[in-house]
Scaffold this motif. Sequence first.
Motif, PDB file in Angstrom:
ATOM      1  N   SER A 118      31.976 -16.512  12.154  1.00 25.14           N
ATOM      2  CA  SER A 118      32.330 -17.238  10.940  1.00 25.14           C
ATOM      3  C   SER A 118      31.676 -16.633   9.705  1.00 25.14           C
ATOM      4  CB  SER A 118      31.909 -18.711  11.066  1.00 25.14           C
ATOM      5  OG  SER A 118      32.617 -19.341  12.093  1.00 25.14           O
ATOM      6  N   ILE A 119      30.443 -16.178   9.855  1.00 23.20           N
ATOM      7  CA  ILE A 119      29.734 -15.600   8.709  1.00 23.20           C
ATOM      8  C   ILE A 119      29.690 -14.085   8.770  1.00 23.20           C
ATOM      9  CG2 ILE A 119      27.486 -15.853   9.857  1.00 23.20           C
ATOM     10  CD1 ILE A 119      28.232 -16.125   6.073  1.00 23.20           C
ATOM     11  N   SER A 120      29.698 -13.507   9.995  1.00 19.35           N
ATOM     12  CA  SER A 120      29.571 -12.054  10.107  1.00 19.35           C
ATOM     13  C   SER A 120      30.819 -11.332   9.629  1.00 19.35           C
ATOM     14  CB  SER A 120      29.264 -11.652  11.556  1.00 19.35           C
ATOM     15  OG  SER A 120      30.344 -11.949  12.413  1.00 19.35           O
ATOM     16  N   ALA A 121      32.008 -11.924   9.827  1.00 19.11           N
ATOM     17  CA  ALA A 121      33.238 -11.244   9.427  1.00 19.11           C
ATOM     18  C   ALA A 121      33.275 -10.942   7.931  1.00 19.11           C
ATOM     19  CB  ALA A 121      34.459 -12.065   9.851  1.00 19.11           C
ATOM     20  N   PRO A 122      33.094 -11.939   7.047  1.00 23.29           N
ATOM     21  CA  PRO A 122      33.065 -11.603   5.619  1.00 23.29           C
ATOM     22  C   PRO A 122      31.890 -10.723   5.242  1.00 23.29           C
ATOM     23  CG  PRO A 122      32.523 -13.923   5.963  1.00 23.29           C
ATOM     24  CD  PRO A 122      33.038 -13.402   7.263  1.00 23.29           C
ATOM     25  N   LYS A 123      30.755 -10.876   5.931  1.00 23.08           N
ATOM     26  CA  LYS A 123      29.595 -10.019   5.646  1.00 23.08           C
ATOM     27  C   LYS A 123      29.891  -8.572   6.041  1.00 23.08           C
ATOM     28  CE  LYS A 123      26.257 -10.521   4.134  1.00 23.08           C
ATOM     29  NZ  LYS A 123      25.733 -10.150   2.799  1.00 23.08           N
ATOM     30  N   PHE A 124      30.549  -8.357   7.190  1.00 23.54           N
ATOM     31  CA  PHE A 124      30.923  -7.008   7.589  1.00 23.54           C
ATOM     32  C   PHE A 124      31.873  -6.389   6.565  1.00 23.54           C
ATOM     33  CE2 PHE A 124      30.351  -8.085  12.385  1.00 23.54           C
ATOM     34  CZ  PHE A 124      28.979  -8.003  12.226  1.00 23.54           C
ATOM     35  N   ALA A 125      32.847  -7.186   6.099  1.00 22.61           N
ATOM     36  CA  ALA A 125      33.792  -6.680   5.102  1.00 22.61           C
ATOM     37  C   ALA A 125      33.059  -6.280   3.818  1.00 22.61           C
ATOM     38  CB  ALA A 125      34.843  -7.748   4.791  1.00 22.61           C
ATOM     39  N   GLU A 126      32.095  -7.092   3.417  1.00 25.17           N
ATOM     40  CA  GLU A 126      31.326  -6.795   2.201  1.00 25.17           C
ATOM     41  C   GLU A 126      30.502  -5.524   2.352  1.00 25.17           C
ATOM     42  OE1 GLU A 126      27.411  -8.610  -0.092  1.00 25.17           O
ATOM     43  OE2 GLU A 126      28.692  -9.971   1.062  1.00 25.17           O
ATOM     44  N   LEU A 127      29.772  -5.396   3.483  1.00 24.37           N
ATOM     45  CA  LEU A 127      28.918  -4.223   3.691  1.00 24.37           C
ATOM     46  C   LEU A 127      29.742  -2.946   3.808  1.00 24.37           C
ATOM     47  CD1 LEU A 127      26.312  -5.683   6.236  1.00 24.37           C
ATOM     48  CD2 LEU A 127      25.979  -5.226   3.802  1.00 24.37           C
ATOM     49  N   THR A 157      28.845  -8.715  24.033  1.00 26.16           N
ATOM     50  CA  THR A 157      29.239  -7.475  23.374  1.00 26.16           C
ATOM     51  C   THR A 157      29.243  -7.588  21.849  1.00 26.16           C
ATOM     52  OG1 THR A 157      31.527  -8.165  23.754  1.00 26.16           O
ATOM     53  CG2 THR A 157      30.605  -6.567  25.293  1.00 26.16           C
ATOM     54  N   GLY A 158      29.112  -8.792  21.334  1.00 24.82           N
ATOM     55  CA  GLY A 158      28.995  -8.961  19.888  1.00 24.82           C
ATOM     56  C   GLY A 158      30.334  -9.072  19.172  1.00 24.82           C
ATOM     57  N   SER A 159      30.267  -9.039  17.850  1.00 23.78           N
ATOM     58  CA  SER A 159      31.461  -9.238  17.000  1.00 23.78           C
ATOM     59  C   SER A 159      32.221  -7.929  16.798  1.00 23.78           C
ATOM     60  CB  SER A 159      31.036  -9.818  15.651  1.00 23.78           C
ATOM     61  OG  SER A 159      30.287 -10.995  15.811  1.00 23.78           O
ATOM     62  N   VAL A 160      32.532  -7.252  17.909  1.00 24.16           N
ATOM     63  CA  VAL A 160      33.115  -5.914  17.814  1.00 24.16           C
ATOM     64  C   VAL A 160      34.534  -5.925  17.257  1.00 24.16           C
ATOM     65  CG1 VAL A 160      31.688  -4.686  19.493  1.00 24.16           C
ATOM     66  CG2 VAL A 160      33.530  -6.158  20.303  1.00 24.16           C
ATOM     67  N   GLY A 161      35.300  -6.963  17.597  1.00 24.12           N
ATOM     68  CA  GLY A 161      36.663  -7.042  17.071  1.00 24.12           C
ATOM     69  C   GLY A 161      36.670  -7.159  15.558  1.00 24.12           C
ATOM     70  N   TYR A 162      35.818  -8.006  15.034  1.00 23.72           N
ATOM     71  CA  TYR A 162      35.736  -8.176  13.584  1.00 23.72           C
ATOM     72  C   TYR A 162      35.181  -6.931  12.902  1.00 23.72           C
ATOM     73  CZ  TYR A 162      37.096 -13.063  13.261  1.00 23.72           C
ATOM     74  OH  TYR A 162      37.814 -14.241  13.263  1.00 23.72           O
ATOM     75  N   LEU A 163      34.290  -6.204  13.571  1.00 22.65           N
ATOM     76  CA  LEU A 163      33.787  -4.952  13.003  1.00 22.65           C
ATOM     77  C   LEU A 163      34.940  -3.978  12.752  1.00 22.65           C
ATOM     78  CD1 LEU A 163      30.489  -4.191  14.964  1.00 22.65           C
ATOM     79  CD2 LEU A 163      30.729  -4.294  12.483  1.00 22.65           C
ATOM     80  N   LEU A 164      35.853  -3.891  13.702  1.00 26.72           N
ATOM     81  CA  LEU A 164      36.984  -2.976  13.557  1.00 26.72           C
ATOM     82  C   LEU A 164      37.971  -3.469  12.504  1.00 26.72           C
ATOM     83  CD1 LEU A 164      37.592  -2.169  17.333  1.00 26.72           C
ATOM     84  CD2 LEU A 164      36.744  -0.584  15.594  1.00 26.72           C
ATOM     85  N   ILE A 165      38.251  -4.769  12.501  1.00 30.25           N
ATOM     86  CA  ILE A 165      39.212  -5.313  11.541  1.00 30.25           C
ATOM     87  C   ILE A 165      38.688  -5.203  10.118  1.00 30.25           C
ATOM     88  CG2 ILE A 165      40.353  -7.425  10.758  1.00 30.25           C
ATOM     89  CD1 ILE A 165      40.457  -8.283  13.704  1.00 30.25           C
ATOM     90  N   MET A 166      37.433  -5.598   9.912  1.00 28.31           N
ATOM     91  CA  MET A 166      36.875  -5.608   8.560  1.00 28.31           C
ATOM     92  C   MET A 166      36.644  -4.196   8.014  1.00 28.31           C
ATOM     93  SD  MET A 166      36.852  -8.762   7.781  1.00 28.31           S
ATOM     94  CE  MET A 166      38.096  -9.331   8.931  1.00 28.31           C
ATOM     95  N   SER A 167      36.646  -3.208   8.893  1.00 24.62           N
ATOM     96  CA  SER A 167      36.484  -1.826   8.441  1.00 24.62           C
ATOM     97  C   SER A 167      37.820  -1.085   8.382  1.00 24.62           C
ATOM     98  CB  SER A 167      35.506  -1.075   9.362  1.00 24.62           C
ATOM     99  OG  SER A 167      35.972  -1.082  10.702  1.00 24.62           O
ATOM    100  N   GLY A 168      38.922  -1.808   8.534  1.00 25.55           N
ATOM    101  CA  GLY A 168      40.234  -1.213   8.342  1.00 25.55           C
ATOM    102  C   GLY A 168      40.855  -0.553   9.556  1.00 25.55           C
TER     103      GLY A 168
END
Length: 450
Positions: free
Chosen positions: A294-303, A369-380
């Motif tokens: 919930s919080i890591s996805a927008p934070k990943f997109a920002e970073l 395994t962590g928020s790996v799906g959101y890491l890929l989505i938020m990084s394009g």
Amino acid sequence: MEKTLERLLKNTPILKGHMEGHLGEILYGAAISLVLRVLGAGLAFLFNWILARRCGADGAGLYYLALTVLTLGTVVGKLGLDNTLLRFIAAGAAVRNWASVKGVYQKGMALALLASGALSLVVFLAAGPIAEKVFHKPELTGPLRWMALAIAPMSFLTLQAEALKGLKRIKDSVLVTNVALPALTCLGLVLWLKSEAQEAALVYLLATVLTALLGYFLWRAATPRLVEVIPKFKNKHLIESGRPLFITTVFETLTQWMSMFFLGIWATKAEVGVFGTALRVSMAVSVILSAVNSISAPKFAELYKKKKMKDLDHAARQSARLMTLLAGPILAVFLIFPGFIMGLFGPDFRSGAWLLAIMAIGQFVNVATGSVGYLLIMSGHEKLIQNRAVFIALLCLVLNLVLIPPFGTMGAAIATSLGVAATNLIAVYLVHEKLEIWTVPEIFRGSNNG
């Protein structure tokens, strides 16, 4: 409450030294989200308990089959725009590009409402043939019709929650999807439900409509600055991001609910009810992952937008480690006391003990395994997520076709657990290849430190 929670986090031994910077923001936001999600999980458990006690395994089976059709319809109706809205709203808000935020919100919501509304009508009209010809259960028609009408409001509230998440309004987002909806359904069951799955489906429809309205008002309250802003967002970006994510969400949902669908065709109503209950309970293991996402996805997109790759790496790895530690005890309870937990729903559900244990293991791998799906989505890297989802869906299709005919619900549980686990394990590899980030614990990495 928030200040008390912040002090508690900072003074917790396992979290000391992690509460500063980007990881601290993720942990603090995730803690608030987790509190609300635990409340929501408790309400969802109560809902499933009331449903099982009043409708029995047969009624629960009809309800879960109708819910499966609703879930698939919602995924199609959203057009894959949930993660697209989250990504672009978070990125736009990070650099205060409010024209972009308003543009993507208006265009995304309009498209999804049009698609989901049309789909609601189609499924409503086809409810009878679906119940009789596909599932061979004519009594499913009534519940299915009410669930069909819930497709549009469910799509709306889900997108609304993702939009709020993009603004880092985590409490509001979780309130919409994880607290208000189960609270209203529980209240409806207590006041109304007697013993019919059709009544439970109607309660769910009314709850989705009220929750969708709540989500809309929360968005309006969170974005007063957008009133005077002229929206500006290119349709090309919406389509380019939405298309692969649409395919992704469709296949990921098929993976999650495929076993239920095939059991609906080949198994009895009671077997479907037991399996559906075990599946819903096993998802409690991944409540922690959902809270962090919930919080890591927008934070990943920002970073990623700001090219702070070292901060992104640190936040992703440490959050995965802490999630593993927190989810461990929940898994242990499900493995040690599965019969007792399933027995709470009634004697007919105790047979689902092994189903709960097996599917809980898959959910734990998903968390570890962590928020790996959101890491890929938020990084394009939406295309990679799409390809992974298609592969996993095909794998689960084979597993279900091979395992369910001879082993029934046990085969369905194994297929579901393997599918869930494989989804994130593949994403771990992709995250390392594209972002040079390892989210799994050091013990699994060998000598390569990433």
